[in-house]
Write a protein that holds these residues in place. Structure first.
Motif, short mmCIF file in Angstrom:
data_model
loop_
_atom_site.label_atom_id
_atom_site.label_comp_id
_atom_site.label_asym_id
_atom_site.label_seq_id
_atom_site.Cartn_x
_atom_site.Cartn_y
_atom_site.Cartn_z
N ILE A 17 0.84 -1.20 0.00
CA ILE A 17 0.00 0.00 0.00
C ILE A 17 0.88 1.25 0.00
CG2 ILE A 17 -1.62 1.38 1.36
CD1 ILE A 17 -2.86 -1.28 2.28
N LEU A 18 1.87 1.27 0.88
CA LEU A 18 2.73 2.45 0.97
C LEU A 18 3.55 2.64 -0.30
CD1 LEU A 18 3.87 2.27 4.69
CD2 LEU A 18 2.08 3.71 3.66
N ARG A 19 3.97 1.54 -0.91
CA ARG A 19 4.69 1.63 -2.19
C ARG A 19 3.77 2.25 -3.25
NH1 ARG A 19 6.75 -3.67 -3.05
NH2 ARG A 19 8.53 -3.01 -1.80
N ALA A 20 2.51 1.84 -3.26
CA ALA A 20 1.56 2.36 -4.25
C ALA A 20 1.28 3.84 -4.06
CB ALA A 20 0.27 1.56 -4.21
N VAL A 21 1.11 4.27 -2.82
CA VAL A 21 0.74 5.67 -2.57
C VAL A 21 1.96 6.59 -2.43
CG1 VAL A 21 -1.49 5.07 -1.58
CG2 VAL A 21 0.48 5.40 -0.07
N ALA A 22 3.15 6.05 -2.60
CA ALA A 22 4.36 6.89 -2.54
C ALA A 22 4.42 7.87 -3.70
CB ALA A 22 5.61 6.01 -2.51
N ASP A 23 3.74 7.55 -4.79
CA ASP A 23 3.68 8.47 -5.93
C ASP A 23 2.65 9.55 -5.63
OD1 ASP A 23 2.23 9.30 -8.56
OD2 ASP A 23 4.19 8.51 -9.18
N PRO A 24 3.01 10.82 -5.80
CA PRO A 24 2.07 11.91 -5.48
C PRO A 24 0.74 11.86 -6.23
CG PRO A 24 4.27 12.79 -5.91
CD PRO A 24 4.30 11.32 -6.24
N ILE A 25 0.75 11.41 -7.46
CA ILE A 25 -0.50 11.33 -8.21
C ILE A 25 -1.40 10.24 -7.62
CG2 ILE A 25 -1.56 10.74 -10.44
CD1 ILE A 25 0.74 12.26 -11.76
N ARG A 26 -0.81 9.11 -7.27
CA ARG A 26 -1.63 8.04 -6.68
C ARG A 26 -2.13 8.44 -5.30
NH1 ARG A 26 2.16 4.78 -9.72
NH2 ARG A 26 3.49 4.42 -7.91
N LEU A 27 -1.34 9.15 -4.53
CA LEU A 27 -1.81 9.65 -3.24
C LEU A 27 -2.97 10.61 -3.46
CD1 LEU A 27 -1.55 9.78 -0.19
CD2 LEU A 27 0.19 11.56 -0.48
N HIS A 28 -2.87 11.45 -4.48
CA HIS A 28 -3.96 12.36 -4.81
C HIS A 28 -5.23 11.58 -5.19
CE1 HIS A 28 -6.03 15.87 -6.44
NE2 HIS A 28 -6.31 15.12 -7.49
N ILE A 29 -5.08 10.52 -5.96
CA ILE A 29 -6.23 9.69 -6.34
C ILE A 29 -6.90 9.12 -5.10
CG2 ILE A 29 -6.90 7.52 -7.46
CD1 ILE A 29 -4.73 8.17 -9.60
N VAL A 30 -6.11 8.64 -4.15
CA VAL A 30 -6.67 8.12 -2.89
C VAL A 30 -7.44 9.23 -2.18
CG1 VAL A 30 -6.09 7.24 -0.60
CG2 VAL A 30 -5.01 6.25 -2.62
N GLY A 31 -6.90 10.44 -2.18
CA GLY A 31 -7.61 11.56 -1.56
C GLY A 31 -8.94 11.83 -2.22
N VAL A 32 -8.99 11.76 -3.53
CA VAL A 32 -10.25 11.98 -4.26
C VAL A 32 -11.25 10.88 -3.92
CG1 VAL A 32 -11.30 12.07 -6.57
CG2 VAL A 32 -9.14 13.26 -6.13
N LEU A 33 -10.75 9.66 -3.73
CA LEU A 33 -11.62 8.51 -3.47
C LEU A 33 -11.93 8.30 -1.98
CD1 LEU A 33 -9.94 5.94 -5.87
CD2 LEU A 33 -12.12 7.11 -6.22
N ALA A 34 -11.39 9.13 -1.12
CA ALA A 34 -11.47 8.89 0.33
C ALA A 34 -12.88 8.81 0.88
CB ALA A 34 -10.67 9.96 1.08
N ALA A 96 -4.57 9.00 7.93
CA ALA A 96 -3.15 9.39 7.98
C ALA A 96 -2.64 9.76 6.60
CB ALA A 96 -2.32 8.26 8.58
N LEU A 97 -3.06 9.01 5.58
CA LEU A 97 -2.64 9.33 4.22
C LEU A 97 -3.21 10.68 3.78
CD1 LEU A 97 -3.02 5.87 2.45
CD2 LEU A 97 -0.89 7.03 3.10
N ILE A 98 -4.47 10.92 4.09
CA ILE A 98 -5.11 12.18 3.72
C ILE A 98 -4.42 13.35 4.43
CG2 ILE A 98 -7.28 13.49 3.76
CD1 ILE A 98 -7.18 10.95 1.89
N ALA A 99 -4.09 13.16 5.70
CA ALA A 99 -3.42 14.22 6.47
C ALA A 99 -2.04 14.52 5.91
CB ALA A 99 -3.33 13.82 7.94
N SER A 100 -1.41 13.54 5.26
CA SER A 100 -0.06 13.73 4.74
C SER A 100 -0.04 14.41 3.37
CB SER A 100 0.66 12.38 4.63
OG SER A 100 0.16 11.63 3.54
N MET A 101 -1.21 14.58 2.78
CA MET A 101 -1.26 15.17 1.44
C MET A 101 -0.90 16.64 1.51
SD MET A 101 -4.70 13.41 -0.09
CE MET A 101 -4.59 14.37 -1.57
N PRO A 102 -0.13 17.11 0.54
CA PRO A 102 0.20 18.53 0.51
C PRO A 102 -1.04 19.38 0.24
CG PRO A 102 1.05 17.43 -1.45
CD PRO A 102 0.47 16.37 -0.56
#
Length: 107
Positions: A17-34, A96-102
């Motif tokens: 999971i952390l490997r997948a969301v390490a990319d800023p675009i994928r982290l952004h996608i998770v934020g959109v889908l949260a 935690a992932l959402i909180a880490s988003m810029p």
């Protein structure tokens, strides 16, 4: 059998999971889908400026890591965060992932 298989949640690891969301675009996608609601698998509404093939690549990485699932309804495809399953297996991970988003850039 689904065209878009996802791993069983028991086989999903924090490392993947952390490997997948390490990319800023994928982290952004998770934020959109949260919110847990499915979103259309189109370029509209994601807030990123990338090609369709690149977006498909990011969707695939997230799905194979067990973070998302692809829902198919005829010719329509949607992406959904496996929110409930992730919250049960890894409590507190999504917040935690959402909180880490810029913060988004100022207008």
């Amino acid at each position: 059998m689904s065209d878009y298989p996802v791993p069983d949640m028991a086989d999903v690891t924090m490392v993947e999971i952390l490997r997948a969301v390490a990319d800023p675009i994928r982290l952004h996608i998770v934020g959109v889908l949260a919110d847990g609601e499915p979103k259309a698998k189109t370029l509209d509404g994601w807030g990123v400026d990338i090609t369709k093939s690149t977006m498909s690549h990011h969707f695939k990485i997230l799905r194979e890591a067990g973070v998302t699932r692809t829902l198919v309804d005829g010719r329509n495809h949607a992406i959904q965060l496996r929110r409930q399953e992730l919250d049960e297996r890894f409590p507190g991970l999504i917040p935690a992932l959402i909180a880490s988003m810029p913060a988004p850039p100022a207008a």
